[in-house]
Design an enzyme around this catalytic site. Sequence first.
Site, mmCIF file in Angstrom:
data_model
loop_
_atom_site.group_PDB
_atom_site.id
_atom_site.type_symbol
_atom_site.label_atom_id
_atom_site.label_comp_id
_atom_site.label_asym_id
_atom_site.label_seq_id
_atom_site.Cartn_x
_atom_site.Cartn_y
_atom_site.Cartn_z
ATOM 1 N N TYR A 80 0.814 -1.149 0.009
ATOM 2 C CA TYR A 80 -0.031 0.155 0.002
ATOM 3 C C TYR A 80 0.976 1.116 0.139
ATOM 4 O O TYR A 80 1.967 1.322 -0.538
ATOM 5 C CB TYR A 80 -0.878 0.057 1.380
ATOM 6 C CG TYR A 80 -2.043 0.611 1.198
ATOM 7 C CD1 TYR A 80 -2.997 0.948 0.192
ATOM 8 C CD2 TYR A 80 -2.401 1.553 2.361
ATOM 9 C CE1 TYR A 80 -3.989 1.626 0.350
ATOM 10 C CE2 TYR A 80 -3.537 2.482 2.469
ATOM 11 C CZ TYR A 80 -4.211 2.450 1.443
ATOM 12 O OH TYR A 80 -5.433 3.317 1.066
ATOM 13 N N ARG A 104 -6.022 10.164 -10.959
ATOM 14 C CA ARG A 104 -5.677 10.892 -9.792
ATOM 15 C C ARG A 104 -4.899 9.603 -8.709
ATOM 16 O O ARG A 104 -5.700 9.257 -7.923
ATOM 17 C CB ARG A 104 -6.601 11.622 -9.195
ATOM 18 C CG ARG A 104 -6.037 12.552 -8.287
ATOM 19 C CD ARG A 104 -5.442 12.322 -6.926
ATOM 20 N NE ARG A 104 -6.865 11.897 -5.935
ATOM 21 C CZ ARG A 104 -6.639 10.934 -5.078
ATOM 22 N NH1 ARG A 104 -5.627 9.984 -5.406
ATOM 23 N NH2 ARG A 104 -7.670 10.685 -4.159
ATOM 24 N N LYS A 129 -5.763 -1.946 -2.948
ATOM 25 C CA LYS A 129 -6.864 -1.912 -2.131
ATOM 26 C C LYS A 129 -7.542 -3.234 -1.690
ATOM 27 O O LYS A 129 -8.240 -3.379 -0.427
ATOM 28 C CB LYS A 129 -7.964 -0.921 -2.646
ATOM 29 C CG LYS A 129 -7.357 0.540 -2.784
ATOM 30 C CD LYS A 129 -7.687 1.319 -1.553
ATOM 31 C CE LYS A 129 -7.039 2.795 -1.859
ATOM 32 N NZ LYS A 129 -7.216 3.771 -0.247
ATOM 33 N N GLU A 176 -12.196 4.586 -7.159
ATOM 34 C CA GLU A 176 -10.696 5.057 -6.370
ATOM 35 C C GLU A 176 -9.812 5.716 -7.208
ATOM 36 O O GLU A 176 -9.808 5.326 -8.399
ATOM 37 C CB GLU A 176 -10.305 3.620 -5.980
ATOM 38 C CG GLU A 176 -9.021 3.694 -5.147
ATOM 39 C CD GLU A 176 -9.162 4.111 -3.555
ATOM 40 O OE1 GLU A 176 -10.247 3.335 -2.895
ATOM 41 O OE2 GLU A 176 -8.792 5.059 -2.926
ATOM 42 N N ASP A 177 -9.429 6.624 -6.740
ATOM 43 C CA ASP A 177 -8.561 7.760 -7.515
ATOM 44 C C ASP A 177 -8.795 8.098 -8.695
ATOM 45 O O ASP A 177 -8.257 8.155 -9.689
ATOM 46 C CB ASP A 177 -7.239 7.157 -7.343
ATOM 47 C CG ASP A 177 -6.487 6.790 -5.941
ATOM 48 O OD1 ASP A 177 -7.388 7.199 -5.055
ATOM 49 O OD2 ASP A 177 -5.402 6.561 -5.935
ATOM 50 N N ASP A 208 -13.879 5.924 -2.089
ATOM 51 C CA ASP A 208 -13.185 5.733 -0.993
ATOM 52 C C ASP A 208 -12.584 7.234 -0.739
ATOM 53 O O ASP A 208 -12.305 7.572 0.493
ATOM 54 C CB ASP A 208 -12.117 4.840 -1.314
ATOM 55 C CG ASP A 208 -11.119 4.569 -0.063
ATOM 56 O OD1 ASP A 208 -11.556 4.472 1.053
ATOM 57 O OD2 ASP A 208 -10.073 4.033 -0.486
ATOM 58 N N ASP A 209 -12.014 7.877 -1.687
ATOM 59 C CA ASP A 209 -11.411 9.219 -1.634
ATOM 60 C C ASP A 209 -12.291 10.309 -0.903
ATOM 61 O O ASP A 209 -11.749 11.133 -0.104
ATOM 62 C CB ASP A 209 -10.776 9.564 -2.814
ATOM 63 C CG ASP A 209 -9.865 8.535 -3.420
ATOM 64 O OD1 ASP A 209 -8.811 8.337 -2.813
ATOM 65 O OD2 ASP A 209 -10.116 8.100 -4.535
ATOM 66 N N ASN A 265 -0.866 11.562 0.110
ATOM 67 C CA ASN A 265 0.184 10.160 -0.189
ATOM 68 C C ASN A 265 0.771 10.234 -1.518
ATOM 69 O O ASN A 265 0.177 11.216 -2.556
ATOM 70 C CB ASN A 265 -0.848 8.998 -0.321
ATOM 71 C CG ASN A 265 -1.366 8.863 1.079
ATOM 72 O OD1 ASN A 265 -0.885 8.719 2.277
ATOM 73 N ND2 ASN A 265 -2.554 8.498 1.019
ATOM 74 N N ASN A 278 -5.460 6.963 7.314
ATOM 75 C CA ASN A 278 -5.738 6.559 6.130
ATOM 76 C C ASN A 278 -6.806 5.773 5.838
ATOM 77 O O ASN A 278 -7.259 5.215 6.997
ATOM 78 C CB ASN A 278 -4.525 5.643 5.678
ATOM 79 C CG ASN A 278 -4.335 5.401 4.277
ATOM 80 O OD1 ASN A 278 -5.438 4.884 3.910
ATOM 81 N ND2 ASN A 278 -3.365 5.910 3.582
#
Length: 578
Positions: free
Chosen positions: A126, A179, A197, A269-270, A292-293, A434, A478
């Site tokens: 991770y 991202r 993840k 995610e991202d 999640d973000d 991160n 996190n």
Amino acid sequence: MATEDFVNGVGGGVKDLYGEDSATEDQLITPWNFSVASGCTLLRDPRYNKGLAFTEKERDAHYVRGLLPPAVFTQELQEKRLMHNLRQYDVPLHKYIALMDLQERNERLFYKLMIDNVEELLPVVYTPTVGEACQKYGSIYRRPQGLYISLKEKGKILEVLKNWPEKTIQVIVVTDGERILGLGDLGCQGMGIPVGKLSLYTALGGVRPSSCLPITIDVGTNNEKLLNDEFYIGLRQKRATGKEYAELLEEFMHAVKQNYGEKVLVQFEDFANHNAFDLLDKYSSSHLVFNDDIQGTASVVLAGLLASLKLVGGTLADHTFLFLGAGEAGTGIAELIALEISKQTKAPVEETRKKIWLVDSKGLIVSSRLQSLQHFKKPWAHEHEPVKELLNAVKAIKPTVLIGSSGVGKTFTKEVVEAMASLNEKPLILALSNPTSQSECTAEEAYTWSKGKAIFASGSPFDPVEYEGKVFVPGQSNNAYIFPGFGLGLIISGAIRVRDEMLLAASEALAAQVSQENYDKGLIYPPFTNIRKISANIAASVAAKTYELGLASHLPRPKDLVKYAESCMYSPGYRSYR
Ligand SMILES: NC(=O)C1=CN([C@@H]2O[C@H](COP(=O)(O)OP(=O)(O)OC[C@H]3O[C@@H](n4cnc5c(N)ncnc54)[C@H](OP(=O)(O)O)[C@@H]3O)[C@@H](O)[C@H]2O)C=CC1
Ligand SMILES: CC(=O)C(=O)O
Ligand SMILES: [Mg+2]
């Protein structure tokens, strides 16, 4: 030479029954496979392979005798050997590659290692190492670890989903790679994130690995370096946007529901924020979706804030919050704090938002900027004169809590931290960005610049810091604390939709897991060593809220939800084969 000669095995060789060896490169062959796991097939199946841990009896019964050296190891001995080997690598990326190899070779051993050594291995699979792995994914790519759905698959996404060998999927983590952590657009190479993840869904949350599906949607990349990299594994074109992008995502979301049903959890995610908020908004009323973000990060930060009240005193409503970064993480967290204060004080959320301020790349978000702001920033445009620099915003707003969610490293300067320390007895400083290179400040900087006053946590881990004879242990803020347990809670209750109340329930459950011993060390999160127990508690709270909201389909409701969550968790000990 006639094919007949090969079939008969000339020269004592193996029979080339299907003509594969004799086929020239331009002749077509059929990729035959076998479905019975025994012998070499068994050793090459990561789900069932046990390596040297096959017993004598199993070696005979499953035709692996002689395919392995004579020694029989226990899983514990295998684990000891692997950890010893992993610790020989100095380069974190080499550890990452070794762990991914293990996951592809012996899944149960991989998860046993992860669970028993979580604090040591989390930074490898991770953040921060997964960030480097994504940057170099094209070079280190060995085998597909998830599904790649690109523009080339438009019109046939359902068929692509059917190519995945598992039919019962409970959680999908999907990215479009735009991202990736704070590293920007990594295109198709973002695949490392869903893979990482989901390995945490299993290791930390006990969701079975076979029911997890990592997906990368490839609509191109605007990263010139990758477009010019000969080893880049994705589509070599600029990102599709607008209608083309929306149609691909629509087809994907439709196919997912058609193939896996109403209750499959899709974790976004991202994604970049110009898509993330809209996707969440669009699909939250028709699918079980979670960003999640935006949501996971909000829940973990709120948990830390609730816990920190034991150290800093007062209620949440007594605090003033300042964010550097007003994107998914920043505005997601801000909104959940406002909702929690509203829940506690009964004040309308429009009121509770007023103690929360955000700074973006153009400065403090204020009402004079309202017209030009992206929609997710508008609720935070309070009355104030414009302020450009973070330091001046700190001086003007006088926050008790400073949260970094900008994706830009070194932005909490000495002056900023000193200003926080001069305003507060115990300033709470969270550097969430991160990987480590993007952290707004390091743990050492937070403690030394604040002269040991700061309560500090960061998105990526930092080692303890000694300052003036005292050891300060930084926490890790996190979303990995939240999403595995949160997802498990949705699964065990058979949830059909996600609601903010469930995020609040997850935050409260996580905050309740912080012990006096943790507080004594200045921690606002419990250590990851207890994460399975923590996840079971989060899952139980989320499930309880799901039942309360009438959104659970798993009936009747189990009486003891913590015990039930624990009983549902995958454990990686080897199974005996008949
Ligand atoms: N610890 C955790 O669990 C999590 C951490 N993160 C981390 O948070 C970071 C941000 O993620 P996310 O919110 O999704 O990203 P976004 O791109 O959605 O938001 C970034 C925000 O930071 C602002 N920003 C960028 N540069 C500066 C600067 N120099 N000064 C002030 N503001 C700046 C941007 O401003 P503008 O809008 O003007 O462009 C934007 O508002 C990433 O590094 C990510 O890894 C994310 C999720 C979870
Ligand atoms: C942790 C996480 O989700 C991120 O940095 O994007
Ligand atoms: Mg993320």
